[in-house]
Structures are given as C-alpha cells and as structure tokens.
Design a protein around this motif. Sequence first.
Motif, PDB file in Angstrom:
ATOM      1  N   LEU A  74     -13.602  53.036 -21.006  1.00 39.86           N
ATOM      2  CA  LEU A  74     -13.544  54.083 -20.190  1.00 39.86           C
ATOM      3  C   LEU A  74     -13.550  54.292 -18.472  1.00 39.86           C
ATOM      4  CD1 LEU A  74     -14.947  56.820 -22.796  1.00 39.86           C
ATOM      5  CD2 LEU A  74     -12.492  56.954 -21.464  1.00 39.86           C
ATOM      6  N   THR A  75     -14.745  53.639 -18.031  1.00 41.71           N
ATOM      7  CA  THR A  75     -14.737  53.166 -17.063  1.00 41.71           C
ATOM      8  C   THR A  75     -14.374  52.132 -16.234  1.00 41.71           C
ATOM      9  OG1 THR A  75     -17.576  52.687 -17.589  1.00 41.71           O
ATOM     10  CG2 THR A  75     -16.683  51.551 -15.772  1.00 41.71           C
ATOM     11  N   LYS A  76     -12.806  51.328 -16.742  1.00 37.76           N
ATOM     12  CA  LYS A  76     -12.175  50.698 -16.542  1.00 37.76           C
ATOM     13  C   LYS A  76     -10.302  50.946 -16.426  1.00 37.76           C
ATOM     14  CE  LYS A  76     -12.930  46.242 -18.240  1.00 37.76           C
ATOM     15  NZ  LYS A  76     -12.082  45.395 -19.828  1.00 37.76           N
ATOM     16  N   LYS A 127      -6.687  45.297 -18.186  1.00 39.51           N
ATOM     17  CA  LYS A 127      -6.437  44.649 -19.562  1.00 39.51           C
ATOM     18  C   LYS A 127      -6.642  46.365 -20.411  1.00 39.51           C
ATOM     19  CE  LYS A 127      -9.007  41.467 -22.804  1.00 39.51           C
ATOM     20  NZ  LYS A 127     -10.681  40.420 -22.288  1.00 39.51           N
ATOM     21  N   SER A 128      -5.349  45.957 -21.696  1.00 40.08           N
ATOM     22  CA  SER A 128      -5.680  47.655 -21.682  1.00 40.08           C
ATOM     23  C   SER A 128      -6.605  47.935 -22.807  1.00 40.08           C
ATOM     24  CB  SER A 128      -4.325  47.690 -23.288  1.00 40.08           C
ATOM     25  OG  SER A 128      -3.722  46.216 -24.131  1.00 40.08           O
ATOM     26  N   ASP A 129      -6.818  49.318 -23.508  1.00 43.76           N
ATOM     27  CA  ASP A 129      -7.975  49.519 -23.840  1.00 43.76           C
ATOM     28  C   ASP A 129      -7.835  49.000 -25.542  1.00 43.76           C
ATOM     29  OD1 ASP A 129      -8.485  51.242 -22.859  1.00 43.76           O
ATOM     30  OD2 ASP A 129      -7.648  53.313 -23.265  1.00 43.76           O
ATOM     31  N   LEU A 130      -6.199  48.918 -26.341  1.00 47.44           N
ATOM     32  CA  LEU A 130      -5.651  48.180 -27.587  1.00 47.44           C
ATOM     33  C   LEU A 130      -7.083  46.774 -27.220  1.00 47.44           C
ATOM     34  CD1 LEU A 130      -5.053  47.721 -30.356  1.00 47.44           C
ATOM     35  CD2 LEU A 130      -2.769  47.121 -28.734  1.00 47.44           C
ATOM     36  N   ASN A 147     -11.277  40.580 -10.561  1.00 49.17           N
ATOM     37  CA  ASN A 147     -12.392  39.744 -11.581  1.00 49.17           C
ATOM     38  C   ASN A 147     -13.445  40.669 -12.882  1.00 49.17           C
ATOM     39  OD1 ASN A 147     -15.227  39.539 -11.245  1.00 49.17           O
ATOM     40  ND2 ASN A 147     -14.929  37.482 -11.622  1.00 49.17           N
ATOM     41  N   PHE A 148     -13.208  42.074 -13.336  1.00 47.44           N
ATOM     42  CA  PHE A 148     -13.313  42.379 -14.325  1.00 47.44           C
ATOM     43  C   PHE A 148     -12.416  43.342 -15.263  1.00 47.44           C
ATOM     44  CE2 PHE A 148     -17.450  43.333 -11.262  1.00 47.44           C
ATOM     45  CZ  PHE A 148     -18.128  44.151 -13.410  1.00 47.44           C
TER      46      PHE A 148
END
Length: 713
Positions: A222-224, A351-354, A346-347
């Motif tokens: 969720l932070t992403k 990138k998807s939740d999947l 870097n983080f």
Amino acid sequence: MEGVAVSELVERLGSEEDAVRKMAVFKLQSSIGDPSFADVFIAEGGLTKLRYLTLNATGNTLAYSLTSFSRLLEVDKGWEFVNQELVKRVVELVVTHPLVNILRGAMSILVAVVSHPHTSTTRTTQPHAFGFRALKPAIAEYPQFLEMLVSRLSSADHALCTNALQLINSLMRDAITNGAEHEWPKFIKRLQDLGVIRAVYGLMQGTALQDLAHPLLEFQALTKVLLRKWRDVPVDLDKPEHRRALKGIHLASNPEKVPEQPENEEDGGKRKHNPEKWRRLGFESESPAWEFQDAGFLGMMDLADFVRKHEDGFQKLLLEQSTQPIDQRCPIARASLSVTAILYENFEIDKSDLEDSKGYLALDSRASIDRIFRPMILQWSKLHTAGLQAFLRLWKSTGAEIADFSKVAELVRILLEAVVGGASRTKEIQEIEEELASFEYQRLRELQMELLELTYEDTWGHHLRQVRDELNHEALQFIKEQRIRCLLQGAWFPNTAPFKPETGPVTKEDLNRVAPPPSTYRFVRLSHNRRWLHYADFPTKASNEPSLEELPEKIDLTTVSSVVSNVSASSSSITSSTSTLTPSPFSTTRITIHGYFLTPSSPHDSSAVYPPHSHSNSKSSSHSHGHRKEIPLLTLNPPSHTLASEWLDGLLMLLNQQPITAETNKLLKIVAGYGLKIRLLNVRFEELGGVEEREVPGREGVDEEYYYDVFGG
C-alpha cells in the motif's frame, strides 16, 4: 442429524441463562466458518439471535459472538444484518473496551465491513453500507477511534496487532480506491500524524515478523501504491495545495525583496519580480511546473519537505551557491527531483500489486522474509534528505559543472543502490544516513567501474571471454619465456649461515639479531638446452658473470620433484600442488629445489637420481632395484623479492607448473589487459551496427610532440 444439532444450537443461543448462551456461541465459532453449516444456521433463524448477542452481550459471550459473526462475514454470509447500529457498536467496543479477546473479534468485523466492496462476489445494493464510508458516522461520534487503532499496533498480543494492522490496511485501500481526490490525502496524513509509519517500521524490524508477515507485506504494498499515486498526480498550479507548496519553497529560500517601483503607464502598473526567481532555486526555467512532469506531486512533496525541515541549511546553501560561477552552481531543485526518481526506481514502486502478492508464497523461511521486507521504504523522507545531501557533497567534491549533472546523478544512483539497496532488514535509518554522508568518492568510483564492467560483460560477455582466454594463454607463454630467460642469464645468490635446530629454541634475541654478511656467493645459470641447472660457489661476487664452463656443479631438471619457497604468493598460489610456503625465522627469502635420490639395493648399484613420477604417486612409488628418497638438491637465497619471483616462477614454469607469486600474476594481468586493449583498437567504429557515426578529430593544431598518454602520467 446435522440439522437437528443446528436447531438445538440456535435454540440455546436464545436461552435466558448466560452460561447456556456462552457455551452455545463458543461451539458456534468453530463451525460457522463452513459455508454449508452457515446456510443451515441462517435458515434456522440463528443469525438474528447472533446479532442480538453481538449488540447486547458482555464478557466472553460477547467475545465468542464477535468471533462467530466475523467468521460468518468471511464466508460472505449475513451481510443483510450489517447496518449502522452494528457498526457503531463495534467501533464503540474498539474505542472503549480493554479486553483483548473482544477487540480481536470487533476488529475482524470492521475489516470485513471495510473490505466488502473488494472481496464480495456479488454487487451490493447499498454502496454506502460498506467500505470506509460505513465507518464515517461512527468515527464522527468516536473521534479517538483512529488513535486507539494505531495504539493497538504496539500491543504485545500478536493476534490483536495483526487485526489492527489489517483494519488500517483496509481503511487505507478503500480510501485510496474509492475516496475523493481531496479526501484520501487528508486521511493518509492523519494516520501518519498518529504515528502509524513509526509503529509499522518498528514491527518490520522486530522479531515477531513471522506472525505479522502478511499484513506487514500488504502495508508495504500500500505504501508503494501511495507513492505511485502521488507520482501520477501532475503538478497543477491551478490547484490551491500545489500553488501553496511551490510558494512555500520560494518563501523558505529567503528571497531578496525587490524595491517597489512607482506604477506608470510604461510598465502597465505591474509589479516587478526577480528575473531569476526560480532559476536561483535550481530550476531550469522560470516556469517550474513542467519540470515536475516525471516526478509529479511526489517530487514537489519531497522538495517541500526538505526545504521545510532544513530551512536554515537551505538558505545557507543558496547563499553559498550564489558566490559560485553560474556553471558551477548545483541546481538544488533538479537534484531533489533526481533523488526522488532514483528512490522510486530503487524501491521498484511501479511493481504491480500482483507481483507483490507473489511475496506471500516466499514467507516460509527467515531468509525469504529478510529479502522481501524493505522497511526503509517507510523512511522515504529521511532517505530523500540524505540522498540530496549526498548529491550536494559529491557535486562539491568532484568540482562538477552543469554539464556534469547526469554524471553526478549516476554516482548518487550507485550510492543509494549500494547503501539502501544492500541494507539488511534490521539496519537502522541512522546507520544509513551516516553511511551516505561518509561514503568515499574513490570507493564509489570503484563501484561504478565494477558495474560498468558487468554491463560490458552482459553485452559482450561471450566474445570477451573467448578473447580473454586466448590472451591469458598468450600472456602466460610470454611471461614464461621472460622468466626462463632470467634463468638463462643467471644470477648471484648469497650463501647465508643456515639455522641449526641443535642451537636450541628461538629466543627474542635471535629474532632481533642482525643477519651476518654472506660468507660466499653462488652463481646459478640455466643451460642453453634448458635441461641442466649449473651452479658454483665463489668467495666473492665477481663483476663478470661466469660462463657455463666455470660452473662445474649441475642438476638434471628431469630429477627435480618440487620447488619449495617462502616467497609471498597471491590467492592463486593454490594452483601449484607441489609448492608450499614455509616461513624461515632468519632468512627473508629461500628457494629450495628438491629431487628424488635412488637408494641402491645392493653394493654393486651406484648412486643415482631417479626421474620423478607424478606428485600423487611420488610418496608411494618404488623401484625394483631400490627405494626413492626426496632430498634437497639446491638452496637459493634471493637478495630481493623481484629476483625471488623471477627464479621461483621461472623454475615452476620450466617444470610446466603454474606461477604462484603475486608479482608474476600481476604481470600476467597487465599483459593480458594491454592485449585486450590492442584487440579492441582493431574494432572500427563503422562496424558497430546501429551506432551513430561520429566525426573523427583531425590533427590541426597538433605539433610533432603529440603522443598518447597511455599510462595517465
């Protein structure tokens, strides 16, 4: 039979005796999670009685009722009995009740209610009865709800802590997904002010990670989502919050006040502004909004946060920059946006939740947990500040100019990747900040060259490996010939007094004793056919080197079994199985040549040396006429490390063994490296497909003393 049991259970739920109701609901909580049982239970009218107990019971009866109701909702049953009265009762319990077993069930019900729009298989007819909206009236009546919820994250009960974090995750996800554009940022800001980031950060670095793995990983995802959503919000100066943020950055810079000019018709009565209002802060133009195109509102937030928390340092930095030439000033705003982009990459924010959910499958081992969780993402603001300060430090230490901005940004990317990307799960943010502030530029350049070499290896790896193998073989043959020619030329070796064991143990006085001058000198030379090693001892070291005729003693190299020395070796010295390093207490360097001596089995046999077999059989092999014995044939005391390296590796290579000294191996690398560079000079620019052709510089203005500075001197 089962239907009768359910009927009896439902009947007991309506009993007037609390003990009977308690036992019935206790049994119910273990069976209600079965969908078929739940259908029968609802058909028998049990849901009405369960809801009544949830609203009115106390003690353990209430705890069991809450657990049963939450498990019923988990199998997507009983939603028709969820209304504001029930939600208000559960929120009240979370705020006012101290018992852990009641809080667990209450939070589980709220998680199901908030998550229902995302998990339900059927479309609800009451959109305002679920999600975050369903809790708003109750939260308005109990405003301390969120504060109490965040405080539960520090509970020693892991199950309660898990339920609290699951509820926070559900509230955040629903607010981000279904909340209005101006509402969800306020809700996230309120949670952050209550300390949710600090609490979750502590849980991620704690020892109870295994029990909290799933909700923590969801919070990280969720932070992403939040960071990605902020990045996707374009900076629009028509929005008041965006305009205020940009104005705050400008005011924090302590801008110079332009003296007021009297209005006249020529300037149209307009107030004059500093012509470099935004460029002095590090923007490329006086219209800074477009420069946030890549970083979005996230880039503005990071810059504004840095300026607000370090206002004095920001003003001092701008003052220092104003004294520098324009080309040497570090564009602070651009540097801030660059650090934001580097952290974003870097983080792996995109990138998807999947893809993040695949991490759930790897939570079986401790190593997997440490690899998946990255608590540093929760310290985004501090990492951005430390990264920006590192950018400014590297800009100053390298003497960079505006044209070098991308190069410094690349160094910062490598720095953050090495320090932040390589940080362990339990590493504190203070350690990260200190390491970023003290990372040496030279070490950073070495990392950059290693990465560049890996990039070349990925691109040309197959071809370069083949060329390197050929060049290493050629270099080995070249150095072998050089070392053997040193043996053909011959060398003087002093004969020092050997250490005798019968003199007693070595004392401190022996170690401090100065070695006596050599009594004699030994000259050793390899024969022209490279089969014999000639030598002789002389009372003094002659100015002219003796010829082979003057060296009566000689050793047949076919009888040599091993060469033993205490010469310092590199890590590759283990390739020589017959060479050992034996330190000597009184001589700095010593080379001993060993050979096999054939012991005669009868008086008629004459003494002779026997040619050696392979090293693996040398200790066990025997001869039908006698036994082989390994003895020292010749001992040399090289006066210098260079001479020791030449003769030790020369003898080994003469015996078809690998060199072991660091000096020889260094020469091998140098020769092979220059060979590779020479090979690459044969690659013509026009032969590289898909590369834009560049103009070849001419020789105009170059005098006759022009040369290539190969060694960089």
